[in-house]
Enzyme design. Structure first.
Site, PDB file in Angstrom:
ATOM      1  CB  ILE B 164      -0.947   0.014   1.226  1.00  0.00           C
ATOM      2  CG1 ILE B 164      -1.696  -1.329   1.332  1.00  0.00           C
ATOM      3  CG2 ILE B 164      -1.912   1.192   1.140  1.00  0.00           C
ATOM      4  CD1 ILE B 164      -2.483  -1.746   0.099  1.00  0.00           C
ATOM      5  NE  ARG B 243      -5.612  -0.969 -13.352  1.00  0.00           N
ATOM      6  CZ  ARG B 243      -6.468  -1.980 -13.228  1.00  0.00           C
ATOM      7  NH1 ARG B 243      -7.560  -2.034 -13.978  1.00  0.00           N
ATOM      8  NH2 ARG B 243      -6.237  -2.934 -12.348  1.00  0.00           N
ATOM      9  CD  GLU B 363      -2.991   1.841  -9.781  1.00  0.00           C
ATOM     10  OE1 GLU B 363      -4.087   1.639 -10.328  1.00  0.00           O
ATOM     11  OE2 GLU B 363      -2.802   2.681  -8.899  1.00  0.00           O
TER      12      GLU B 363
END
Lengths: 249, 384
Positions: B164, B243, B363
């Site tokens: 994270i 993204r 991602e």
């Protein structure tokens, strides 16, 4: 304080310049145009004067419709008012520019006019002095430090090997040199707000040209470097060149 | 001037170009001079947070009502491009804050929560993070174990998240968990009892970014901190935003290594002439220039699709997959062109190359995006 900043639109100094067919102008294809870097310093100084003294910063550019893009940059930096003196084309000389800027300045009656010491396109260095003459105002050029107390102006300027301190009074013209300040970055929210701010349009007055560009040529590609060796004689020569030509030591 | 082979600048609006130029100046003056030392030390440059906030780099697309700039997708993409020209870690920080934290709060939280968090996230007094990935559920987020149970006053949250970005720094975490078997989002505030976020150490990539675990042990989450969205489409909608920014960002890293390669090859003399005069070097430069130019066209187009409400997740998979891939290959070629100098921190090559290794697999990994497009072509999902 009524502050006028005159700016010009120049090719980004990193652009690759090519002479256009006809040999009198540059080819604009693919060239990025920006606020003349010295004018950015003038804008910043105008904003700081406003922050200190209150008032209004008006930014003016002379040029065709496309020049509005640099007014958006000025608005995003924080100027209050943007004005374009519209020309029909790009064929005008420094005198035309000065007459038009002076003509506009007369309508605004500013306390101070700020501009860059030169535009990095044609490097004519004429605007601060010519404006001073046309407006009958004191003009101090290549300023690296500016202090204004009431109507008293103290400006420091670079001279060969030192600095010169000049006193003057408002209203006056100050042309900015690198070192006067570090211009702020336009911030994203201000860029978005600048989008919807109005740009005032003024028609250019006719002024007969005093200078004509006869031709432009690319610099020759001849090597300009000097070849020296590490012999005693050449080391002395290097020191001399660094001192006298490059002026770095 | 940056690479613009097809005069794409003619298609960008004045404010989009101005945002790009302004962020570029910011990166040149504020990020490039300090990033190498942070990369070596493995620290995020915290001094940048207030500066980035002042620039308006948090909440780029967020409504002005909540302290954002209200700019469009393309402006957001161009800002990410310039940040990643600096370093992927700084771009990652901004991606998380903008797309993974401020976006879901604006889209799915109550007015009260928006007012509570968005202005502080915009002005940098709050940092956010996004918890979706778990130690055992990366490409398959639907299998997540983290769960919430309804209580009288709210929810009880248990589980763990991993990889994270900004976790340890965060004042608020957007956490995805299963409630009655369905994925939903919660805003977990720093200091919540049972919530900890230890930093993960030992990375060889994204060294200037803080990467953390999030641990939830019987965390009590108030009812109002639940996001109003159910199902995997919640987190995926955030990832689509991020993204898109990564696709533009990767171009920034690619342009940084390309620019360095052009400069280096013209000044490095071997066999009495610049190495730029050798065919093998020119071929590498042409490959980079061609691929970056194609990537720019694709990113530009998907931005406009987004702005017209026509972007599909597959379009975003295409540009994320393609642009990160060509960026990492450009870094590889740049390393060859720079020779031994390519490994030094005097040049940005190895830093970008190592960073892009992370960008390639976060991602949505390169391979998962391949399979998303494979499913789009064939109608057959290879990963379900």
């Amino acid at each position: 304080m009524n502050i006028l900043v005159c700016i010009s639109r120049v090719p980004d100094t990193a652009s690759r310049i090519i002479v256009a067919s006809g040999g009198k102008t540059i080819d604009n294809t693919g060239i990025k145009f920006v606020v003349n870097p010295y004018d950015e310093i003038a804008i910043e100084e105008g904003l700081r004067l406003r922050e200190k003294n209150g008032g209004t910063v008006t930014c003016v550019v002379l040029g065709t419709e496309v020049s509005k893009d640099i007014l958006r940059t000025a608005l995003a930096m924080g100027v209050d008012k943007a004005v374009i003196i519209k020309t029909a084309d790009d064929n005008y000389d420094s005198y035309f520019t000065a007459e038009n800027l002076a003509n506009y300045a007369k309508t605004l009656n500013p306390d101070i006019i700020l501009l860059g010491k030169q535009s990095v396109d044609y490097d004519s260095l004429q605007m601060p002095s010519t404006l001073g003459e046309l407006l009958n105002m004191p003009s101090v050029s290549v300023v690296t430090k500016l202090t204004i107390e009431g109507t008293n102006v103290t400006a420091e300027r670079e001279v060969e090997g030192g600095k010169e301190v000049i006193s003057s009074t408002l209203p006056c013209i100050i042309s900015a040199q690198k070192g006067l300040n570090d211009p702020r970055y336009p911030k994203l929210p201000d860029i978005m707000k600048a989008k919807s701010k109005p740009i005032e349009e003024v028609a250019a007055i006719e002024v007969a040209a005093r200078v004509e560009i006869v031709g432009l040529e690319m610099p020759s590609k001849k090597r300009i470097g000097k070849l020296v060796t590490d012999s005693e004689v050449d080391i002395a020569e290097i020191v001399k060149l660094l001192h006298e030509e490059a002026k770095v030591i | 001037m940056s690479l613009d082979f097809f005069h794409l600048d003619d298609l960008y609006t004045e404010e989009e170009k101005l945002i790009r130029e302004s962020v570029r100046d910011f990166v040149n003056n504020e990020i490039l001079p300090i990033i190498e030392s942070h990369y070596h030390a493995g620290t995020f440059p915290m001094d940048l947070v207030p500066k980035m906030a002042e620039m308006g780099l948090f909440g780029i697309k967020t409504s002005t009502e909540f302290g954002g700039s209200g700019a469009n997708y393309t402006s957001y993409g161009l800002a990410m491009q310039e940040l990643e020209r600096g370093d992927s870690a700084v771009r990652s920080f901004a991606s998380v804050q903008n797309s993974l934290v401020m976006f879901p709060i604006e889209a799915y939280a109550s007015e009260e929560m928006k007012k509570k968090f968005l202005p502080k996230l915009a002005d940098g007094t709050f940092i956010g993070c996004f918890g979706l990935t778990e130690p055992d559920f990366g490409s398959n987020p639907g299998g997540m174990i983290t769960n919430a149970v309804k209580t009288d006053s709210g929810y009880l949250l248990n589980g763990a998240k991993m990889w994270i970005t900004n976790g340890t720094l965060a004042d608020v975490a957007v956490v995805w968990a299963k409630l009655d078997g369905k994925i939903t989002g919660f805003l977990v505030e720093k200091g919540t009892k049972g919530f900890s976020a230890p930093e993960m150490k030992g990375k060889h990539s994204l060294r200037a970014s803080v990467t953390s675990e999030l641990i939830f042990e019987d965390c009590e989450i108030p009812e109002e901190n639940r996001l109003n969205i159910n199902g995997l489409k919640g987190p995926l909608s955030c990832l689509s935003q991020a993204r898109f920014g990564i696709a533009y960002g990767a171009l920034g890293a690619a342009m940084a290594v390309y620019d360095s390669s052009v400069d280096y090859s013209k000044s490095r003399i071997q066999f009495g002439k610049p190495i730029a005069s050798f065919q093998l070097v020119q071929e590498k430069l042409v490959w980079m220039m061609s691929e970056i130019s194609k990537g720019q066209l694709a990113a530009y187009h998907v931005g406009r699709l987004f702005e017209n409400g026509k972007a599909r997740p597959q379009h975003i998979s295409f540009i994320k997959r393609n642009n990160v891939d060509i960026a990492i290959q450009s870094a590889r070629l740049a390393r060859d062109i720079h020779g031994a100098n390519g490994i030094l921190d005097e040049y940005p090559i190895m830093r970008h190359a190592a960073n892009l290794e992370s960008v390639r697999t976060y991602e949505g990994t390169h391979d998962i995006h391949t399979l998303i497009l494979g499913e789009d072509i064939t109608g057959i999902a290879a990963f379900s």
